[in-house]
Write a protein that holds these residues in place. Sequence first.
Motif, PDB file in Angstrom:
ATOM      1  N   GLU A   1       0.833  -1.182   0.000  1.00 23.79           N
ATOM      2  CA  GLU A   1       0.000   0.000   0.000  1.00 23.79           C
ATOM      3  C   GLU A   1       0.875   1.241   0.000  1.00 23.79           C
ATOM      4  O   GLU A   1       2.010   1.212   0.431  1.00 23.79           O
ATOM      5  N   GLY A   2       0.317   2.322  -0.455  1.00 23.00           N
ATOM      6  CA  GLY A   2       1.047   3.577  -0.465  1.00 23.00           C
ATOM      7  C   GLY A   2       1.644   3.866  -1.823  1.00 23.00           C
ATOM      8  O   GLY A   2       1.406   3.170  -2.803  1.00 23.00           O
ATOM      9  N   SER A   3       2.450   4.919  -1.857  1.00 28.88           N
ATOM     10  CA  SER A   3       3.102   5.305  -3.107  1.00 28.88           C
ATOM     11  C   SER A   3       4.133   4.254  -3.494  1.00 28.88           C
ATOM     12  O   SER A   3       4.534   3.424  -2.683  1.00 28.88           O
ATOM     13  N   LEU A   4       4.589   4.336  -4.727  1.00 29.30           N
ATOM     14  CA  LEU A   4       5.597   3.383  -5.182  1.00 29.30           C
ATOM     15  C   LEU A   4       6.850   3.465  -4.300  1.00 29.30           C
ATOM     16  O   LEU A   4       7.404   2.447  -3.896  1.00 29.30           O
ATOM     17  N   ALA A   5       7.283   4.657  -3.954  1.00 25.08           N
ATOM     18  CA  ALA A   5       8.459   4.823  -3.092  1.00 25.08           C
ATOM     19  C   ALA A   5       8.244   4.167  -1.726  1.00 25.08           C
ATOM     20  O   ALA A   5       9.163   3.575  -1.162  1.00 25.08           O
ATOM     21  N   GLU A   6       7.034   4.240  -1.211  1.00 20.07           N
ATOM     22  CA  GLU A   6       6.734   3.652   0.100  1.00 20.07           C
ATOM     23  C   GLU A   6       6.682   2.125   0.046  1.00 20.07           C
ATOM     24  O   GLU A   6       6.851   1.467   1.062  1.00 20.07           O
ATOM     25  N   ARG A   7       6.446   1.568  -1.123  1.00 13.84           N
ATOM     26  CA  ARG A   7       6.339   0.112  -1.272  1.00 13.84           C
ATOM     27  C   ARG A   7       7.675  -0.560  -1.570  1.00 13.84           C
ATOM     28  O   ARG A   7       7.750  -1.774  -1.612  1.00 13.84           O
TER      29      ARG A   7
END
Length: 120
Positions: A1-7
Amino acid sequence: EGSLAERLWHEFRVHEGDVLAEKSATSAFFPGRSTLPPMLEARGIDTVLVTGTLSNICCESTARDASTLGLRVIMVADGNAARRDQDHNAALYNVYRSFGDVRPTDEVLDLIRAGATVPA
């Protein structure tokens, strides 16, 4: 979940200006399944370094499609992995014979530092 950077893996560091693209097929260059090709084209990038897993599936597919699109391809030999050494080595062989260059990380870094270009 979350932005691509967060994943991404928690130890990856994303810096301002880094380009992140998500793919939904084995190849990062398969039409309509990744935002990467137009991102590279917009930046005038003509060479790609291929790293990841699995060497003989996603990485080789990406190298093949990038080559088909006219990009220079360098498969980073020690920056890829497969479940078995023979699968990894076969993928490197396929790329080298038909789709691009294969180099270890230290040689790729030397080329970058020297500002050299690898012949297509």
